[in-house]
Design a protein around this motif. Structure first.
Motif, short mmCIF file in Angstrom:
data_model
loop_
_atom_site.label_atom_id
_atom_site.label_comp_id
_atom_site.label_asym_id
_atom_site.label_seq_id
_atom_site.Cartn_x
_atom_site.Cartn_y
_atom_site.Cartn_z
N ALA A 1 0.85 -1.19 0.00
CA ALA A 1 0.00 0.00 0.00
C ALA A 1 0.88 1.24 0.00
O ALA A 1 2.09 1.16 0.24
CB ALA A 1 -0.93 -0.01 1.21
N SER A 2 0.26 2.40 -0.26
CA SER A 2 1.02 3.64 -0.38
C SER A 2 0.31 4.78 0.33
O SER A 2 -0.91 4.82 0.39
CB SER A 2 1.20 4.02 -1.85
OG SER A 2 1.84 3.00 -2.58
N MET A 3 1.12 5.72 0.84
CA MET A 3 0.57 6.96 1.37
C MET A 3 1.64 8.04 1.29
O MET A 3 2.84 7.76 1.34
CB MET A 3 0.09 6.81 2.82
CG MET A 3 1.17 6.42 3.82
SD MET A 3 0.45 6.28 5.50
CE MET A 3 1.82 5.46 6.38
N HIS A 4 1.19 9.26 1.12
CA HIS A 4 2.04 10.43 1.27
C HIS A 4 1.80 11.01 2.66
O HIS A 4 0.66 11.05 3.13
CB HIS A 4 1.74 11.48 0.21
CG HIS A 4 2.43 11.24 -1.08
ND1 HIS A 4 2.17 11.97 -2.23
CD2 HIS A 4 3.41 10.36 -1.44
CE1 HIS A 4 2.94 11.55 -3.22
NE2 HIS A 4 3.70 10.57 -2.76
N VAL A 5 2.88 11.45 3.30
CA VAL A 5 2.79 12.01 4.65
C VAL A 5 3.61 13.29 4.69
O VAL A 5 4.74 13.32 4.19
CB VAL A 5 3.32 11.02 5.70
CG1 VAL A 5 3.24 11.62 7.11
CG2 VAL A 5 2.56 9.70 5.63
N ILE A 6 3.03 14.34 5.25
CA ILE A 6 3.80 15.54 5.52
C ILE A 6 3.80 15.79 7.02
O ILE A 6 2.77 15.64 7.68
CB ILE A 6 3.28 16.77 4.73
CG1 ILE A 6 1.77 16.95 4.88
CG2 ILE A 6 3.64 16.64 3.28
CD1 ILE A 6 1.25 18.16 4.13
N LEU A 7 4.97 16.12 7.55
CA LEU A 7 5.18 16.28 8.99
C LEU A 7 5.71 17.68 9.30
O LEU A 7 6.56 18.19 8.57
CB LEU A 7 6.16 15.24 9.51
CG LEU A 7 5.78 13.77 9.34
CD1 LEU A 7 6.95 12.88 9.74
CD2 LEU A 7 4.55 13.43 10.17
N PRO A 8 5.23 18.27 10.39
CA PRO A 8 5.73 19.61 10.75
C PRO A 8 7.22 19.60 11.06
O PRO A 8 7.75 18.64 11.63
CB PRO A 8 4.93 19.94 12.01
CG PRO A 8 3.71 19.08 11.93
CD PRO A 8 4.17 17.81 11.28
#
Length: 258
Positions: A17-24
């Motif tokens: 599976a795939s996901m994009h993640v943005i973190l502070p």
């Protein structure tokens, strides 16, 4: 902000599976980008895609990374194909994946807060439906749910997607008054007397889903659910969603930064 293109194995789906993640990330020397963070564990927005898209679409069509940076919030954007966020009658268990497996894995991989008051869900079109389904089904996990031009009345949409819905639900006549029906879920939430999430809906007045959104808005208000509704002249398109996701981030009940 940090940006992660994450690929992992899903036990629920039985495939990668795939996901994009943005973190502070607070970076004083970064030019042209305001950055904030709350602490070691980040408030998190689960941001869902529409029927024809995947986990990359919010990064490709909007400035979600820039918008999220101003709020100090992490954003998790998974891929669920054309599943309508359901355990498919003839396909993988996408509801189990998005509601149970993904949150646990994301917190295992990344420093994301697990408290209800620091978790929110939003999406567009099919993803707006998925966001409301998660918020109404799991009010103990999400403080707020937001739908942008959401396909919020899938009983009404069944005729428009006969092949998809047959694969997803099998017999489409079973959707009404089931856990896949947002109107039913709203009724169940009110009857349960659980803590209720804040809800946000928006839809363009020229959108083909406009009437569906009016019906769901009226149902939620009649049930006494805290619902913010906004409409304006717009169609089903990314210029509108890029504008409204900024509104959603401003609307979220984020904690006050010290």
């Amino acid at each position: 902000m940090a940006f992660i293109d994450c690929h992992f194995h899903s036990e629920s789906l039985g495939v990668a599976a795939s996901m994009h993640v943005i973190l502070p990330q607070v970076a004083k020397s970064q030019i042209g980008l305001a950055s904030h963070a709350y602490g070691m564990k980040h408030p998190t927005l689960l941001l869902l895609h529409g029927l024809s898209d995947d986990h990359t679409i919010w990064m490709r069509r909007t400035s979600i990374e820039r918008y999220a940076s101003q709020h100090g919030i992490a954003v998790v954007m998974p891929a669920v194909n054309r599943s309508f966020y359901a355990d498919m009658a003839a396909g993988p268990k996408y509801w189990e994946f998005i509601s149970e497996e993904l949150p646990v894995l994301a917190r295992y991989f990344f420093p994301l807060a697990d408290e209800r008051e620091l978790n929110y869900v939003a999406g567009l079109s099919m993803g707006g439906y998925g966001a409301m389904k998660l918020a109404l089904s799991h009010p103990n996990r999400y403080a707020a749910g937001a739908s942008l031009s959401g396909a919020v009345d899938i009983v009404e949409r069944a005729a428009a997607f006969p092949n998809d819905f047959k694969l997803i639900y099998g017999d489409v006549t079973t959707i009404r008054n089931s856990p896949n029906d947002l109107f039913y879920l709203a009724n169940q939430l009110v009857a349960s007397e659980q803590e209720r999430p804040k809800l946000y809906q928006c839809c363009g007045t020229e959108d083909f889903l406009y009437e569906d959104n009016l019906r769901f808005r009226d149902h939620c208000l009649a049930q006494g659910l805290e619902t913010t509704y906004e409409e304006e002249s717009a169609t089903h398109e990314w210029g509108y969603w890029d504008h409204k996701i900024q509104r959603v981030l401003n609307w979220l009940p984020l904690p006050t930064r010290e």
